[in-house]
Design a protein around this motif. Structure first.
Motif, PDB file in Angstrom:
ATOM      1  N   LYS A 273       0.835  -1.217   0.000  1.00 10.62           N
ATOM      2  CA  LYS A 273       0.000   0.000   0.000  1.00 10.62           C
ATOM      3  C   LYS A 273       0.857   1.249   0.000  1.00 10.62           C
ATOM      4  O   LYS A 273       0.530   2.243  -0.662  1.00 10.62           O
ATOM      5  CB  LYS A 273      -0.917  -0.014   1.223  1.00 10.62           C
ATOM      6  N   ARG A 274       1.957   1.212   0.751  1.00  9.01           N
ATOM      7  CA  ARG A 274       2.837   2.375   0.761  1.00  9.01           C
ATOM      8  C   ARG A 274       3.456   2.613  -0.613  1.00  9.01           C
ATOM      9  O   ARG A 274       3.623   3.764  -1.048  1.00  9.01           O
ATOM     10  CB  ARG A 274       3.944   2.172   1.791  1.00  9.01           C
ATOM     11  N   GLN A 275       3.785   1.536  -1.311  1.00 10.19           N
ATOM     12  CA  GLN A 275       4.339   1.712  -2.649  1.00 10.19           C
ATOM     13  C   GLN A 275       3.307   2.315  -3.600  1.00 10.19           C
ATOM     14  O   GLN A 275       3.624   3.194  -4.411  1.00 10.19           O
ATOM     15  CB  GLN A 275       4.824   0.366  -3.186  1.00 10.19           C
ATOM     16  N   LYS A 276       2.052   1.837  -3.489  1.00 12.59           N
ATOM     17  CA  LYS A 276       1.011   2.427  -4.328  1.00 12.59           C
ATOM     18  C   LYS A 276       0.773   3.886  -3.958  1.00 12.59           C
ATOM     19  O   LYS A 276       0.570   4.736  -4.837  1.00 12.59           O
ATOM     20  CB  LYS A 276      -0.283   1.642  -4.172  1.00 12.59           C
ATOM     21  N   ALA A 277       0.778   4.178  -2.651  1.00 16.11           N
ATOM     22  CA  ALA A 277       0.612   5.584  -2.226  1.00 16.11           C
ATOM     23  C   ALA A 277       1.794   6.419  -2.685  1.00 16.11           C
ATOM     24  O   ALA A 277       1.649   7.603  -3.009  1.00 16.11           O
ATOM     25  CB  ALA A 277       0.467   5.645  -0.710  1.00 16.11           C
ATOM     26  N   GLY A 278       2.979   5.846  -2.729  1.00  9.97           N
ATOM     27  CA  GLY A 278       4.152   6.586  -3.201  1.00  9.97           C
ATOM     28  C   GLY A 278       4.046   6.953  -4.665  1.00  9.97           C
ATOM     29  O   GLY A 278       4.506   8.033  -5.079  1.00  9.97           O
ATOM     30  N   LYS A 279       3.414   6.107  -5.475  1.00 12.78           N
ATOM     31  CA  LYS A 279       3.231   6.440  -6.887  1.00 12.78           C
ATOM     32  C   LYS A 279       2.348   7.670  -7.049  1.00 12.78           C
ATOM     33  O   LYS A 279       2.633   8.566  -7.852  1.00 12.78           O
ATOM     34  CB  LYS A 279       2.614   5.258  -7.627  1.00 12.78           C
ATOM     35  N   TYR A 280       1.259   7.725  -6.285  1.00  9.42           N
ATOM     36  CA  TYR A 280       0.366   8.892  -6.366  1.00  9.42           C
ATOM     37  C   TYR A 280       1.075  10.153  -5.874  1.00  9.42           C
ATOM     38  O   TYR A 280       0.927  11.239  -6.473  1.00  9.42           O
ATOM     39  CB  TYR A 280      -0.890   8.630  -5.535  1.00  9.42           C
ATOM     40  N   ALA A 281       1.852  10.056  -4.800  1.00  8.16           N
ATOM     41  CA  ALA A 281       2.576  11.229  -4.291  1.00  8.16           C
ATOM     42  C   ALA A 281       3.588  11.726  -5.323  1.00  8.16           C
ATOM     43  O   ALA A 281       3.783  12.946  -5.485  1.00  8.16           O
ATOM     44  CB  ALA A 281       3.281  10.874  -2.988  1.00  8.16           C
ATOM     45  N   LYS A 282       4.209  10.824  -6.048  1.00  9.50           N
ATOM     46  CA  LYS A 282       5.161  11.232  -7.095  1.00  9.50           C
ATOM     47  C   LYS A 282       4.452  11.993  -8.207  1.00  9.50           C
ATOM     48  O   LYS A 282       4.981  12.984  -8.734  1.00  9.50           O
ATOM     49  CB  LYS A 282       5.867  10.004  -7.667  1.00  9.50           C
ATOM     50  N   LYS A 283       3.254  11.552  -8.566  1.00  7.37           N
ATOM     51  CA  LYS A 283       2.496  12.251  -9.608  1.00  7.37           C
ATOM     52  C   LYS A 283       2.131  13.670  -9.161  1.00  7.37           C
ATOM     53  O   LYS A 283       2.228  14.626  -9.938  1.00  7.37           O
ATOM     54  CB  LYS A 283       1.225  11.469  -9.932  1.00  7.37           C
ATOM     55  N   VAL A 284       1.695  13.821  -7.906  1.00  5.23           N
ATOM     56  CA  VAL A 284       1.329  15.151  -7.395  1.00  5.23           C
ATOM     57  C   VAL A 284       2.544  16.067  -7.375  1.00  5.23           C
ATOM     58  O   VAL A 284       2.481  17.260  -7.768  1.00  5.23           O
ATOM     59  CB  VAL A 284       0.703  15.019  -5.992  1.00  5.23           C
ATOM     60  N   LYS A 285       3.697  15.555  -6.926  1.00  5.19           N
ATOM     61  CA  LYS A 285       4.916  16.365  -6.902  1.00  5.19           C
ATOM     62  C   LYS A 285       5.354  16.759  -8.305  1.00  5.19           C
ATOM     63  O   LYS A 285       5.833  17.893  -8.541  1.00  5.19           O
ATOM     64  CB  LYS A 285       6.041  15.587  -6.213  1.00  5.19           C
TER      65      LYS A 285
END
Length: 310
Positions: A273-285
């Motif tokens: 889940k953290r890896q999936k959440a990290g993908k979304y955070a990368k897109k926002v950044k």
């Protein structure tokens, strides 16, 4: 009317007893039906191992089928109703084992409808082991071509890794006592036509069940040299055991061994889940960086941009 004639009492000679050897008692698959008088009862050890197999409530259908496959493979086991998986399950299971007159227990505990844990315990004094069960494949799912006699006694084979460390030696002894069918058990057949294989790979115990197949002629006789041509055909089921802890008592007690390489399934799911959440955070950044870049580096005005608007 004439008088009845009195019969003279004639002594009939008794039949001579045959002084030959006594008649041989009938023999069955489980031994002599009536033991001869001169035969002394053996005072040696007799294996009276019985295993209680049960599971927790809300177990998955796939894991329930795995438990039923093991029940069909072990003729010396007893199946019981489901047990509530709580903190006090140890006392309940020990009481059930005593009521069923068993000496060991296999308890399948399902958590979150996803994770399967197997408790292997010697009751009532221990030791007991807790495993995480992975790579589950049932007989119905595999549809393998192997087939062996139901109730026959299996041969147990272990890889050489079981003799390296003391905790593997303890597990080998427990598996031998629990999965080995006692000799002359009333539900077992006096044949050896399948093999249980336990092997250690990557600190996991892998279980396989194979049928021993011999080439036969038309008269159901083994060919000359046929024993050298024996083959193994897999029957199933398949599963993998990852040891978590070894306890000194039954379903608890002092910890004798703890696996340092064990990672719980909850931690694995949280990392995913953290890896999936990290993908979304990368897109926002990336979007915010793009906007800042556009603000700091504006495009030059084009003099021909509004030429065709009129």
């Amino acid at each position: 009317m004439g008088k009845k004639r009195k019969h003279s009492e004639v002594e009939v000679p008794a039949a001579k007893k045959d002084e030959t050897a006594p008649e041989r008692p009938k023999r069955t698959l489980l031994g002599w039906k009536e033991k001869p008088e001169n035969q002394q009862e053996s005072t040696g050890f007799r294996n009276r191992e019985k295993v209680l197999v049960t599971c927790s409530r809300r177990i998955n259908y796939r894991y329930r089928h795995l438990m039923l496959n093991l029940v069909s493979v072990l003729p010396h086991c007893k199946k019981d109703n489901k047990v509530e998986s709580k903190a006090t399950k140890g006392a309940t299971l020990n009481e059930l084992v005593e009521l069923k007159n068993c000496s060991s227990c296999l308890f399948f505990e399902c958590r979150k409808h996803k994770d399967l844990y197997l408790w292997m315990s010697k009751c009532p004094n221990g030791p007991s082991v807790k495993f995480l069960v992975n790579a589950v494949h049932t007989m119905e799912e595999l549809k393998l071509t192997g087939n062996h006699l139901k109730g026959s006694r299996p041969l147990l084979t272990f890889s050489s890794n079981f003799d390296k460390d003391p905790h593997w030696k303890l597990l080998k002894e427990m598996i031998t006592q629990i999965f080995g069918t006692p000799k002359e058990h009333r539900k077992s057949k006096p044949y050896h036509d399948h093999v249980f294989v336990f092997s250690i790979v990557d600190d996991h115990i892998w279980f396989r069940n194979y049928q021993i197949s011999c080439p036969h002629t038309g008269a159901d006789k083994i060919d000359r040299g046929g024993l050298e041509k024996m083959t193994l055909i897999e029957v199933g089921p398949r599963f993998c055991l990852n040891p978590i802890k070894i306890f000194g008592g039954s379903f608890g007690g002092p910890t004798l061994y703890e696996n340092p390489f064990y990672v719980s399934p909850n931690q694995i799911r949280s990392l995913e889940k953290r890896q999936k959440a990290g993908k979304y955070a990368k897109k926002v950044k990336a979007k915010t960086r793009r906007k800042m870049h556009e603000m700091t580096n504006p495009l030059e005005t084009d003099e021909f941009a509004d030429m065709w608007k009129e």
